[in-house]
Design an enzyme around this catalytic site. Structure first.
Site, PDB file in Angstrom:
ATOM      1  CE  LYS A   1      -1.722   2.414   3.375  1.00  0.00           C
ATOM      2  NZ  LYS A   1      -1.501   3.856   2.754  1.00  0.00           N
TER       3      LYS A   1
ATOM      4  N   GLY B   1       7.446   4.772   8.176  1.00  0.00           N
ATOM      5  CA  GLY B   1       6.679   5.978   8.302  1.00  0.00           C
ATOM      6  C   GLY B   1       6.765   6.447   9.771  1.00  0.00           C
TER       7      GLY B   1
ATOM      8  CD  GLU C   1      13.554   3.873   7.727  1.00  0.00           C
ATOM      9  OE1 GLU C   1      13.608   4.831   8.574  1.00  0.00           O
ATOM     10  OE2 GLU C   1      13.450   3.983   6.649  1.00  0.00           O
TER      11      GLU C   1
ATOM     12  CB  CYS D   1      13.456   8.852   8.123  1.00  0.00           C
ATOM     13  SG  CYS D   1      14.070   7.810   6.930  1.00  0.00           S
TER      14      CYS D   1
ATOM     15  CD  GLU E   1      10.759  12.145  11.463  1.00  0.00           C
ATOM     16  OE1 GLU E   1       9.700  11.571  11.802  1.00  0.00           O
ATOM     17  OE2 GLU E   1      11.817  11.748  11.213  1.00  0.00           O
TER      18      GLU E   1
HETATM   19  P1  NAI Z   1       2.095   7.998   8.906  1.00  0.00           P
HETATM   20  O1  NAI Z   1       2.980   6.804   9.520  1.00  0.00           O
HETATM   21  O2  NAI Z   1       0.690   8.008   9.296  1.00  0.00           O
HETATM   22  O3  NAI Z   1       1.981   7.348   7.283  1.00  0.00           O
HETATM   23  C1  NAI Z   1       2.779   6.216   6.640  1.00  0.00           C
HETATM   24  C2  NAI Z   1       2.007   5.247   6.057  1.00  0.00           C
HETATM   25  O4  NAI Z   1       1.294   4.409   7.063  1.00  0.00           O
HETATM   26  C3  NAI Z   1       1.052   5.605   4.901  1.00  0.00           C
HETATM   27  O5  NAI Z   1       0.832   4.531   3.811  1.00  0.00           O
HETATM   28  C4  NAI Z   1      -0.303   5.554   5.988  1.00  0.00           C
HETATM   29  O6  NAI Z   1      -1.397   5.410   4.864  1.00  0.00           O
HETATM   30  C5  NAI Z   1       0.113   4.302   6.747  1.00  0.00           C
HETATM   31  N1  NAI Z   1      -0.815   4.149   7.980  1.00  0.00           N
HETATM   32  C6  NAI Z   1      -1.485   5.375   8.806  1.00  0.00           C
HETATM   33  N2  NAI Z   1      -1.819   4.882   9.756  1.00  0.00           N
HETATM   34  C7  NAI Z   1      -1.767   3.562   9.810  1.00  0.00           C
HETATM   35  C8  NAI Z   1      -2.135   2.277  10.630  1.00  0.00           C
HETATM   36  N3  NAI Z   1      -2.752   2.835  11.773  1.00  0.00           N
HETATM   37  N4  NAI Z   1      -1.854   1.144  10.335  1.00  0.00           N
HETATM   38  C9  NAI Z   1      -1.373   0.969   9.071  1.00  0.00           C
HETATM   39  N5  NAI Z   1      -0.897   1.765   8.415  1.00  0.00           N
HETATM   40  C10 NAI Z   1      -1.129   3.162   8.718  1.00  0.00           C
HETATM   41  O7  NAI Z   1       2.683   9.326   8.609  1.00  0.00           O
HETATM   42  P2  NAI Z   1       2.366  10.534   8.154  1.00  0.00           P
HETATM   43  O8  NAI Z   1       0.908  10.822   8.905  1.00  0.00           O
HETATM   44  O9  NAI Z   1       2.098  10.588   6.762  1.00  0.00           O
HETATM   45  O10 NAI Z   1       3.377  11.543   8.738  1.00  0.00           O
HETATM   46  C11 NAI Z   1       3.660  11.945   9.885  1.00  0.00           C
HETATM   47  C12 NAI Z   1       5.059  12.054  10.440  1.00  0.00           C
HETATM   48  O11 NAI Z   1       5.712  10.872  10.466  1.00  0.00           O
HETATM   49  C13 NAI Z   1       5.851  13.074   9.470  1.00  0.00           C
HETATM   50  O12 NAI Z   1       5.653  14.444   9.788  1.00  0.00           O
HETATM   51  C14 NAI Z   1       7.063  12.317   9.889  1.00  0.00           C
HETATM   52  O13 NAI Z   1       7.796  13.135  11.066  1.00  0.00           O
HETATM   53  C15 NAI Z   1       6.755  11.224  10.097  1.00  0.00           C
HETATM   54  N6  NAI Z   1       7.199  10.242   9.021  1.00  0.00           N
HETATM   55  C16 NAI Z   1       8.536   9.459   8.704  1.00  0.00           C
HETATM   56  C17 NAI Z   1       8.678   8.848   7.657  1.00  0.00           C
HETATM   57  C18 NAI Z   1       9.934   7.949   7.534  1.00  0.00           C
HETATM   58  O14 NAI Z   1      10.455   7.812   6.435  1.00  0.00           O
HETATM   59  N7  NAI Z   1      10.512   7.370   8.567  1.00  0.00           N
HETATM   60  C19 NAI Z   1       7.859   8.963   6.510  1.00  0.00           C
HETATM   61  C20 NAI Z   1       6.633   9.527   6.698  1.00  0.00           C
HETATM   62  C21 NAI Z   1       6.397  10.179   7.588  1.00  0.00           C
END
Ligand code: NAI
Ligand code: MG
Length: 483
Positions: A185, A237, A259, A293, A390
């Site tokens: 996804k 994420g 990660e 990240c 972050e």
């Molecule tokens: P997120 O962690 O909510 O989204 C990442 C992925 O997880 C997306 O595909 C989303 O649809 C999915 N997701 C969301 N809730 C979920 C759940 N309960 N169960 C399974 N999958 C789920 O990240 P978001 O809201 O886009 O960004 C929030 C913050 O996270 C950012 O401001 C940043 O600080 C951090 N982040 C870190 C990343 C990294 O590469 N480590 C990448 C993106 C965000």
């Protein structure tokens, strides 16, 4: 008479005509595109233009995708020799290269990152991951991961929006090389390159169901995480969602890699080459709008050189070209979403109210879309939110130190531990510091360099397991510890 030299670059836009975006997309399940029932828009964050309507997968769609992946695993993929699997991976890699301009344009339109980066970093690295893992597919027995390595079965993979195609490659390539089938996804704001990748799988004649792509938001992600038909979860994420996933799989037999976030220290010692360090600092935090990240978001400067570095840094930041991501001269593009922009604004406002000093590069930001000027905060203390949380945007927090031990203590004072940078001309100091730092990836006299052969991953709240290299491969094999 003093003459002021100023340069204006003529616009050099990449052609949008290279891609055909459909008005509406379905899911890719069992080798076919199937229509979704509910839809949501995906927009270009640089203009707020709606690019297409993306399907929101519900329980029935995720069930169908898992079923297709299981069938492909049992009837085809687990029976195929590694040599044959490798051929498919090579074929996918070559098609990605052939269609690289399409991928780059689509990534830039949907994500907001500069075309120069999607063209020169994201797409070539994504293809490189498939080439690298193609080479492993028939050599698993020789990887030192046991004499009869076995795949998990069906892998559920959830990826973020900062490197949409590259994170897909990091997940799909090792999964397939190790013999798993996949339900992936993409993030809700950046589904388009994953859907183009589905076309590539079709073009490569990958057996139906080996790769399934379902689109949607966190609710779809949760359906994947909790599906009983999935054997392994891989997630990149936020730490917040990573913790939810860790709890959800704790009572199951699912294997998991996470990660998550970071708050990397980029340490500049007084004996570093200053001009090179300034370039490294800029690349460390302003690359990909700081949506990284492992971004070097905490600059840890030795006090004796702090004024000089900050002055040079501001001069360099003033030359960063911010604007149209499709322009080949652009250095810094759009923030990926309104939500992310609001998060950056909120955290930087906390920087102001907690007493740090803000400086932003003077630049004209476009009227439409989501933008944030390259910004640094000086006078930051370890207690400030901008030093701890972050930000995931083009914002650098500067801390200073007097002794090398103080630099290490400040660098390690974080719940994260993904990456770090060390700048010094002295090899012994670099080695000493790298042994003290609690971070998964440490760069010396450079920053943000990636290679498929090198494992990537963090300590503490930055995640579990590694991606890339032999370590990353092991996460897709049964019973192999991936630490
Ligand atoms: P997120 O962690 O909510 O989204 C990442 C992925 O997880 C997306 O595909 C989303 O649809 C999915 N997701 C969301 N809730 C979920 C759940 N309960 N169960 C399974 N999958 C789920 O990240 P978001 O809201 O886009 O960004 C929030 C913050 O996270 C950012 O401001 C940043 O600080 C951090 N982040 C870190 C990343 C990294 O590469 N480590 C990448 C993106 C965000
Ligand atoms: Mg979220």
């Amino acid at each position: 008479m003093e003459e002021k030299l100023s340069f204006e670059y003529a616009p050099a836009p990449e052609s949008r005509a290279l891609v055909t975006i459909k008005p509406k997309y379905g899911h890719f399940i069992g080798g076919k595109f199937v229509a979704g029932s509910k839809h949501f828009p995906t927009i270009n964050p640089a203009t707020e233009e709606v690019l297409s309507q993306i399907s929101l997968a519900g329980k029935a769609d995720v069930d169908a995708a898992v079923k297709a992946a299981r069938k492909a695993y049992t009837t085809t993929w687990s029976k195929m020799s590694g040599k044959e699997r490798g051929k498919y991976l090579f074929r996918i890699a070559r098609i990605m290269q052939e269609r690289s301009r399409e991928f780059a344009v689509l990534e830039t339109l949907d994500n907001g990152k500069p075309i120069r980066e999607s063209r020169d970093v994201d797409v070539p690295l994504a293809a490189a991951h498939f080439f690298y893992h193609a080479g492993w597919a028939d050599k698993l027995e020789y990887a030192g991961l046991g004499t009869t390595p076995k795949a998990h079965g069906v892998a559920g993979q959830i990826i973020p929006w900062n490197f949409p195609l590259l994170m897909l490659a990091w997940k799909v390539a090792p999964a397939l090389a190790a013999g798993n089938t996949v339900v992936l996804k993409p993030a809700e704001t950046t589904s388009l390159t994953a859907l183009l990748f589905a076309e590539v799988c079709h073009q490569a004649e990958l057996p139906a169901g080996v790769v399934n792509i379902v689109t949607g938001d966190g609710s779809t992600g949760a359906l994947i995480v909790n599906h009983p038909g999935i054997d392994k979860i891989a997630f990149t994420g936020s730490t917040e969602v990573g913790k939810i996933i860790a709890r959800a799989v704790a009572t199951t037999n699912k294997s998991v890699t996470l990660e998550l976030g970071g708050k990397a220290a980029n340490i500049i010692f007084e004996d570093a080459a200053i001009d090179e360090s300034v370039e490294g600092i800029v690349n460390g935090i302003f690359f990909n709008q700081g949506h990284v990240c492992c971004a070097g978001s905490r600059l840890i400067l030795q006090e004796s050189i702090a004024d000089e570095v900050i002055e040079k840094l501001k001069n360099r930041m003033a030359k960063i070209r911010v604007g149209d991501p499709m322009d080949k001269n652009t250095d810094l593009g759009a923030i990926n979403s309104k939500e992310q922009l609001l998060k950056i604004r909120e955290l930087t406002a906390a920087g102001d109210s907690e007493g740090a000093e803000r400086w932003s590069a003077p630049c004209d930001l476009p009227g439409k879309g989501f933008w944030f000027a390259p910004t640094i905060f000086t006078g930051v203390t370890q207690a400030h939110r901008i030093a701890r949380e972050e930000i995931f945007g083009p914002v650098l927090s500067v801390l200073t130190f007097r002794t090398p031990q103080e630099a290490i203590d400040k660098a390690n004072n974080t719940p994260f531990g993904l990456s770090a940078g060390i700048w010094s001309e002295k090899g012994s100091k670099v080695l000493w510091a790298s042994q003290q730092l609690r971070a998964g990836v440490i760069w010396a006299n450079t920053f943000n360099k990636f290679d498929p052969t090198s494992p990537f991953g963090g300590y503490k709240e930055s995640g579990w397991g590694r991606e890339g290299g032999r370590h990353g491969l092991s996460a897709y094999l049964k019973g192999v510890s991936h630490e």
